[in-house]
Enzyme design. Sequence first.
Site, mmCIF file in Angstrom:
data_model
loop_
_atom_site.group_PDB
_atom_site.id
_atom_site.type_symbol
_atom_site.label_atom_id
_atom_site.label_comp_id
_atom_site.label_asym_id
_atom_site.label_seq_id
_atom_site.Cartn_x
_atom_site.Cartn_y
_atom_site.Cartn_z
ATOM 1 N NE ARG A 1 -1.409 6.401 1.763
ATOM 2 C CZ ARG A 1 -1.850 5.532 0.844
ATOM 3 N NH1 ARG A 1 -2.661 4.549 1.179
ATOM 4 N NH2 ARG A 1 -1.460 5.641 -0.418
ATOM 5 C CD GLU B 1 1.746 1.419 5.636
ATOM 6 O OE1 GLU B 1 2.247 1.235 4.508
ATOM 7 O OE2 GLU B 1 0.534 1.537 5.816
ATOM 8 C CG HIS C 1 -0.546 -0.481 2.662
ATOM 9 N ND1 HIS C 1 -0.040 0.781 2.880
ATOM 10 C CD2 HIS C 1 -1.506 -0.325 1.716
ATOM 11 C CE1 HIS C 1 -0.673 1.654 2.099
ATOM 12 N NE2 HIS C 1 -1.569 1.007 1.394
ATOM 13 N N GLY D 1 -15.729 8.825 -1.614
ATOM 14 C CA GLY D 1 -15.110 8.650 -2.936
ATOM 15 C C GLY D 1 -15.477 7.299 -3.526
ATOM 16 N NE ARG D 2 -12.254 7.478 -8.730
ATOM 17 C CZ ARG D 2 -11.963 7.900 -9.948
ATOM 18 N NH1 ARG D 2 -12.435 7.284 -10.997
ATOM 19 N NH2 ARG D 2 -11.180 8.923 -10.118
ATOM 20 C CB ILE D 3 -12.339 3.183 -2.110
ATOM 21 C CG1 ILE D 3 -11.240 3.149 -3.184
ATOM 22 C CG2 ILE D 3 -12.211 1.984 -1.187
ATOM 23 C CD1 ILE D 3 -9.830 3.329 -2.661
ATOM 24 C CB THR E 1 -8.720 -0.031 3.697
ATOM 25 O OG1 THR E 1 -9.900 0.725 3.399
ATOM 26 C CG2 THR E 1 -9.104 -1.365 4.299
#
Length: 312
Positions: free
Chosen positions: A230, A259, A277, A153-155, A228
Amino acid sequence: MARVLLTRPVPEGGTDPILDAGHEIVLAEGPAPDLAGLVADVDGVLCMLTDRIDERVLRAGAAARLRVVSVAAVGYDNVDVAEAAALGIVVCNTPGVLDETTADLAFLLILSAGRLASDAERDLRAGRWQGWGITDHLGRDVHGTCLGLVGCGRIARAVARRAEGFGMEVLHHSRTDTGAPGYVAALPELLARSDTVSLHVPLTPSTRHLIGAEELALMKPTAVLVNTARGAVVDEAALARALEKGDIFAAGIDVYSEEPAIDPDLLAAPRTVLLPHIGSASTQTRTAMARMASQAICDVLAGRTPEHLVRA
Ligand code: GLV
Ligand code: GLV
């Protein structure tokens, strides 16, 4: 004029679109507000990834006049999207605006985990540093090595752009063939070839524990794992064991399955950089995320289609 529930205070200016549209904002109080109670009196909710928007909350909202849930995050695994769709409540998220900031953080972890930055700083702060030592704090090179991206994806693509500057070979894996150079159809092959593996997939039933004991065993003993995305994409107990046994070299982690609780074995694992996070945590980006989430609420309430709609 509509009423919008804001589950947490956001950076300054983040709710301007809502206020400019003349809507009223109701701020939930305390760290764990009773959302099912609060949604019964609002038209829209601007929530965080830490808010559980489950069937109970959505039904309470639908029974009143709730029309839109806007998450100030790209990941929306905290929202029961199928239930929202069934109830006719629109769900929106904030992809795009956080890509570069999150990719910066992923790269920070790629570098700091590979170069053992946390361990080295801990030694310095604890007064254990005896001066420059030719065999001390020996990490692994990042430049010129192979980076394996899980997800495209974009990240992931923003991380790949950074990797080019470090002279890295970049591989990527996703379920559907991207047709782009570096595509690896089989995850095991990507894991076996990469010096750093960085995860960029959303959490879904099919990505839960995507990286477990078996996958970690395929990685090089010199390899670094970075997450980074989940927390639950990784079997954290298996990761802690792999680090302890030296099956992989190091890990850089920003996200956790429960978390803010952290698996005690992961906390105790060697050669591990752990961050709370903060992937998208820059003032500019968090403000942009809040504004985008706010704008989506205004769009839905005005009968327009928001820019980023989550589909069940
Ligand atoms: C952060 O984790 C996000 O999904 O935006
Ligand atoms: C997020 O926007 C991603 O596609 O990774």
